[in-house]
Design a protein around this motif. Structure first.
Motif, PDB file in Angstrom:
ATOM      1  N   GLN A  38       1.007   4.618   5.171  1.00 51.78           N
ATOM      2  CA  GLN A  38       1.934   5.028   5.409  1.00 51.78           C
ATOM      3  C   GLN A  38       2.982   4.142   7.196  1.00 51.78           C
ATOM      4  N   THR A  39       2.552   3.460   7.389  1.00 53.88           N
ATOM      5  CA  THR A  39       3.584   2.186   7.588  1.00 53.88           C
ATOM      6  C   THR A  39       4.039   1.597   6.730  1.00 53.88           C
ATOM      7  N   LEU A  40       5.302   1.449   7.502  1.00 46.86           N
ATOM      8  CA  LEU A  40       5.902   0.699   6.844  1.00 46.86           C
ATOM      9  C   LEU A  40       6.187  -0.979   6.913  1.00 46.86           C
ATOM     10  N   ALA A  41       5.599  -1.693   6.001  1.00 47.96           N
ATOM     11  CA  ALA A  41       5.423  -2.954   5.949  1.00 47.96           C
ATOM     12  C   ALA A  41       6.626  -4.344   6.243  1.00 47.96           C
ATOM     13  N   LEU A  71      14.523  -1.555  13.052  1.00 41.54           N
ATOM     14  CA  LEU A  71      12.487  -1.564  12.347  1.00 41.54           C
ATOM     15  C   LEU A  71      11.892  -2.319  13.216  1.00 41.54           C
ATOM     16  N   LYS A  72      11.680  -3.440  13.311  1.00 44.15           N
ATOM     17  CA  LYS A  72      11.776  -4.586  13.704  1.00 44.15           C
ATOM     18  C   LYS A  72      10.531  -5.552  12.768  1.00 44.15           C
ATOM     19  N   LEU A  73      11.959  -6.046  11.422  1.00 47.63           N
ATOM     20  CA  LEU A  73      11.208  -6.180  10.164  1.00 47.63           C
ATOM     21  C   LEU A  73      12.685  -6.763   9.550  1.00 47.63           C
ATOM     22  N   PRO A  74      11.900  -8.529   8.935  1.00 47.81           N
ATOM     23  CA  PRO A  74      12.991  -8.725   8.007  1.00 47.81           C
ATOM     24  C   PRO A  74      13.818  -7.547   7.680  1.00 47.81           C
ATOM     25  N   SER A  95      11.751   1.073  -8.613  1.00 47.64           N
ATOM     26  CA  SER A  95      10.946   0.130  -7.675  1.00 47.64           C
ATOM     27  C   SER A  95       9.184   0.728  -7.030  1.00 47.64           C
ATOM     28  N   ALA A  96       9.377   0.400  -6.801  1.00 47.96           N
ATOM     29  CA  ALA A  96       7.326   0.749  -5.795  1.00 47.96           C
ATOM     30  C   ALA A  96       7.963   1.782  -5.232  1.00 47.96           C
ATOM     31  N   PRO A  97       7.693   2.519  -4.611  1.00 46.43           N
ATOM     32  CA  PRO A  97       7.555   4.165  -3.454  1.00 46.43           C
ATOM     33  C   PRO A  97       6.990   3.798  -2.133  1.00 46.43           C
ATOM     34  N   ASP A  98       7.542   2.408  -1.507  1.00 46.97           N
ATOM     35  CA  ASP A  98       6.358   2.240  -0.295  1.00 46.97           C
ATOM     36  C   ASP A  98       7.447   1.508   0.903  1.00 46.97           C
ATOM     37  N   GLY A  99       8.408   1.932   0.443  1.00 44.86           N
ATOM     38  CA  GLY A  99       9.624   2.236   1.697  1.00 44.86           C
ATOM     39  C   GLY A  99      10.200   0.961   1.717  1.00 44.86           C
ATOM     40  N   ALA A 100      10.071  -0.305   1.394  1.00 51.49           N
ATOM     41  CA  ALA A 100      10.130  -1.811   1.037  1.00 51.49           C
ATOM     42  C   ALA A 100      11.297  -2.469   0.385  1.00 51.49           C
TER      43      ALA A 100
END
Length: 336
Positions: A38-41, A71-74, A95-100
């Motif tokens: 549940q956390t965007l990695a 998002l503080k993410l690349p 694609s994978a439903p992981d928010g990435a």
């Protein structure tokens, strides 16, 4: 002291916790119960279906830079050009439903393509869930500067007098400019022959060179060419005159109020993406769009910033699907 949860709930929680620690490939392969963290990695990939330097690419890169910071993410923009945005849409849908991985979806590949192409390899309303609408851009009817026409009425009069159909340049079959030309021809009473180019650059070059008699180009793309004296604008599809081209009348002013289509762009994710991740992406998207520098750059590029709730974006997608299906049906176009 509150009552302890039943043992089966505790087992369920342990199972979910264990599943969330497994690689996503193992989950999708069926070696463990499907669960997505549940956390965007990150890192996050923003997929756009058009080449660098195009209008959609400008939106993706302007938004993407700030979105990554929020998002503080690349965050990387991934240009998967081709087939009017369909290649990119298919890639993200699967694609994978992981928010990435998210898609900068647009009206052509999401709302028009399902009605225009019977063998479309993805189903937008079933395989995507919206994060937020992002921007909109109206369209402009443009002609080469060598054209004798300076008003819509003059253009229509000459078009009706033509023995053959009037050729319109487009950025590809099934795009808004393609069907916009068909709709305008039907409203005004003249025949249209659409000349489809492989890229926006090729189509713009053809318009400037006078290889086609007219085209519908987004305000974002037409603005610089019109102001630079390389194209002439006859009318815009906006409800009111565009602040970017205030001297250009609207189609309503020209007597064609039903020629009122626009290009929209929205961030979309694979349909099974967890709501918590969608919320994270939406908050970051809205924060990025509110940033003064982002808003200014998008406005200067010819776009109107239009953030929305997920529910409003979903309702918009459904309305647009119905609307463009009727347009495609009326033209009799079959893409495959």
């Amino acid at each position: 002291m509150p009552a302890r949860p039943p043992s089966f709930l505790m087992s369920r929680r342990r199972a979910l916790a264990a599943a969330s620690s497994l690689p996503l490939g193992a989950l999708l392969a069926g070696t463990a119960p499907l669960a997505v963290a549940q956390t965007l990695a990150g890192p996050v990939k923003l997929v756009v279906g058009f080449p660098p330097g195009s209008g959609p690419d400008v939106v993706a890169r302007t938004l993407g830079q700030r979105l990554g910071e929020e998002l503080k993410l690349p965050l990387a923009v991934d240009n998967r050009a081709g087939a009017g945005g369909q290649i990119a849409a298919q890639a993200v849908a699967k694609s994978a439903p992981d928010g990435a991985t998210v898609l900068l979806g647009e009206v052509g590949s999401i709302s028009i393509a399902p009605a225009a192409f019977a063998k479309l390899p993805y189903q937008p309303l079933k395989e995507f869930t919206p994060i937020s609408e992002v921007v909109r851009s109206d369209f402009v009817l443009v002609v080469p500067v060598s054209s004798p026409h300076r008003q819509v009425a003059d253009f229509v009069k000459a078009a009706k007098a033509e023995k053959d159909k009037v050729n319109f340049g487009t950025f590809g079959a099934g795009t808004p400019g393609h069907f916009g030309a068909e709709v305008f021809g039907e409203l005004a009473g003249f025949g249209v022959e659409s000349i489809h180019y492989r890229s926006t650059g090729d189509a713009v070059t053809a318009i400037i060179a006078g290889d086609v008699k007219a085209a519908f180009v987004s305000t974002a793309l037409a603005m610089a060419q019109v102001k630079g004296g390389k194209m002439r604008a006859l009318a815009t599809t906006a409800p009111q005159r565009s602040a970017l081209l205030p001297e250009v009348p609207t189609f309503t002013e020209a007597g064609y109020p039903k020629a009122d289509f626009a290009a929209w762009f929205a961030l979309l994710a694979p349909v099974a993406t967890p709501p918590a991740l969608l919320d994270t992406l939406q908050r970051a998207t809205h924060a990025a769009l509110r940033h003064p520098e982002v808003g200014q750059k998008l406005q200067e590029a010819g776009f109107t910033v239009t953030p929305s709730t997920r529910a409003d974006a979903q309702a918009m997608l459904q309305r647009e699907a119905v609307r463009w299906a009727a347009v495609v049906k009326a033209t009799g176009f079959k893409g495959d």
